[in-house]
Design a protein around this motif. Structure first.
Motif, PDB file in Angstrom:
ATOM      1  N   ARG A  73      -2.442   8.458  -5.720  1.00  0.00           N
ATOM      2  CA  ARG A  73      -2.852   9.831  -5.457  1.00  0.00           C
ATOM      3  C   ARG A  73      -2.699  10.689  -6.709  1.00  0.00           C
ATOM      4  O   ARG A  73      -3.556  11.513  -7.024  1.00  0.00           O
ATOM      5  N   GLN A  74      -1.582  10.499  -7.435  1.00  0.00           N
ATOM      6  CA  GLN A  74      -1.354  11.280  -8.655  1.00  0.00           C
ATOM      7  C   GLN A  74      -2.412  10.967  -9.706  1.00  0.00           C
ATOM      8  O   GLN A  74      -2.934  11.871 -10.370  1.00  0.00           O
ATOM      9  N   TRP A  75      -2.740   9.688  -9.843  1.00  0.00           N
ATOM     10  CA  TRP A  75      -3.743   9.281 -10.833  1.00  0.00           C
ATOM     11  C   TRP A  75      -5.114   9.841 -10.469  1.00  0.00           C
ATOM     12  O   TRP A  75      -5.834  10.359 -11.336  1.00  0.00           O
ATOM     13  N   LEU A  76      -5.492   9.756  -9.183  1.00  0.00           N
ATOM     14  CA  LEU A  76      -6.777  10.292  -8.742  1.00  0.00           C
ATOM     15  C   LEU A  76      -6.821  11.807  -8.888  1.00  0.00           C
ATOM     16  O   LEU A  76      -7.845  12.378  -9.284  1.00  0.00           O
ATOM     17  N   GLN A  77      -5.712  12.483  -8.581  1.00  0.00           N
ATOM     18  CA  GLN A  77      -5.657  13.940  -8.717  1.00  0.00           C
ATOM     19  C   GLN A  77      -5.874  14.349 -10.175  1.00  0.00           C
ATOM     20  O   GLN A  77      -6.630  15.291 -10.475  1.00  0.00           O
ATOM     21  N   ASN A  78      -5.206  13.657 -11.094  1.00  0.00           N
ATOM     22  CA  ASN A  78      -5.376  13.963 -12.518  1.00  0.00           C
ATOM     23  C   ASN A  78      -6.809  13.700 -12.970  1.00  0.00           C
ATOM     24  O   ASN A  78      -7.375  14.470 -13.759  1.00  0.00           O
ATOM     25  N   VAL A  80       0.835  -1.206   0.000  1.00  0.00           N
ATOM     26  CA  VAL A  80       0.000   0.000   0.000  1.00  0.00           C
ATOM     27  C   VAL A  80       0.869   1.254   0.000  1.00  0.00           C
ATOM     28  O   VAL A  80       0.591   2.226  -0.701  1.00  0.00           O
ATOM     29  N   ALA A  81       1.954   1.236   0.792  1.00  0.00           N
ATOM     30  CA  ALA A  81       2.846   2.400   0.855  1.00  0.00           C
ATOM     31  C   ALA A  81       3.472   2.703  -0.501  1.00  0.00           C
ATOM     32  O   ALA A  81       3.640   3.869  -0.886  1.00  0.00           O
ATOM     33  N   LEU A  82       3.824   1.635  -1.245  1.00  0.00           N
ATOM     34  CA  LEU A  82       4.397   1.830  -2.577  1.00  0.00           C
ATOM     35  C   LEU A  82       3.373   2.391  -3.559  1.00  0.00           C
ATOM     36  O   LEU A  82       3.723   3.108  -4.502  1.00  0.00           O
ATOM     37  N   LEU A  83       2.092   2.060  -3.349  1.00  0.00           N
ATOM     38  CA  LEU A  83       1.053   2.480  -4.297  1.00  0.00           C
ATOM     39  C   LEU A  83       0.436   3.826  -3.969  1.00  0.00           C
ATOM     40  O   LEU A  83      -0.278   4.389  -4.806  1.00  0.00           O
ATOM     41  N   VAL A  84       0.687   4.365  -2.767  1.00  0.00           N
ATOM     42  CA  VAL A  84       0.011   5.597  -2.351  1.00  0.00           C
ATOM     43  C   VAL A  84       0.282   6.756  -3.313  1.00  0.00           C
ATOM     44  O   VAL A  84      -0.642   7.416  -3.795  1.00  0.00           O
ATOM     45  N   HIS A  85       1.553   7.010  -3.601  1.00  0.00           N
ATOM     46  CA  HIS A  85       1.886   8.179  -4.434  1.00  0.00           C
ATOM     47  C   HIS A  85       1.332   8.071  -5.853  1.00  0.00           C
ATOM     48  O   HIS A  85       0.669   9.000  -6.331  1.00  0.00           O
ATOM     49  N   PRO A  86       1.585   6.957  -6.578  1.00  0.00           N
ATOM     50  CA  PRO A  86       1.003   6.869  -7.931  1.00  0.00           C
ATOM     51  C   PRO A  86      -0.520   6.892  -7.937  1.00  0.00           C
ATOM     52  O   PRO A  86      -1.138   7.469  -8.838  1.00  0.00           O
TER      53      PRO A  86
END
Length: 203
Positions: free
Chosen positions: A56-61, A48-54
């Motif tokens: 978040r970026q995908w959801l933000q876009n 989960v920690a590895l997937l948080v940033h990508p």
């Protein structure tokens, strides 16, 4: 809008993270036929920690695209304008199609093009979402080879909102591209009026 944007991103990110965590724990427990223990929980937490940033970026876009259109991708907006200008064969339909494209790609409630003709300024094309012109609009000069040929009028998405620096830069680029279309529209009108005067003089 900014609060709604952050709330949507944070809420969706939380839901997705919880789903990923549950899926990872369930999958590991099923594959290794073991109950949830510290090792499985640590493995799920690491994934989960590895997937948080990508994520978040995908959801933000995704949320930005839904709320603000393609403002984060200027090339897409300019390419859509170019396709619209190429595909519109009738000169009189060029400017209405152009303002429609600008409004849709940037999710703007009001877009209009005003030409500076010989008879004074004239609103020749507009697109609006709620059927009326908002009280707050911003003007961007339309120019062709240094000569002012009109104005591009746009309204912010909500009252009191200010365009970001990137949006201002994009709108100025759009105005530069639209200036050529407005000049061509003016030339077409002048040619039409000249033909009408010739026909009248001949009669």
């Amino acid at each position: 809008d900014a609060l709604l944007n952050r709330t949507l991103v944070a809420g969706l990110l939380t839901i997705v993270i919880l789903l990923v965590y549950v899926l990872v724990v369930s999958a590991v427990s099923f594959l290794f036929q073991t109950n949830i223990n510290l090792l499985v929980a640590a493995l799920a937490t690491g994934i989960v920690a590895l997937l948080v940033h990508p994520l978040r970026q995908w959801l933000q876009n995704l949320i930005n695209r839904l709320m603000y259109g393609e403002r984060d991708d200027p090339l897409t907006v300019l390419a859509a304008m170019g396709r619209q200008l190429e595909n519109t064969a009738v000169p009189g339909e060029t400017l209405p199609a152009l303002v429609e494209t600008i409004g849709q790609t940037l999710k703007l409630p009001y877009v209009a093009i005003e030409t500076a003709g010989e008879d004074g300024s004239q609103l020749v094309a507009k697109a609006m979402t709620n059927g009326q012109r908002p009280s707050e609009v911003h003007a961007y000069r339309l120019a062709y080879q240094g000569a002012i040929v009109g104005n591009l009028w746009v309204a912010p998405r909500v009252g009191g909102e200010t365009f970001t620096t990137e949006e201002e830069r994009l709108l100025r680029n759009i105005a530069r591209q639209a200036g050529t279309a407005v000049y061509a529209y003016q030339l077409t009108n002048q040619l039409q009026h000249s033909r009408e005067r010739l026909v009248t003089a001949r009669e």
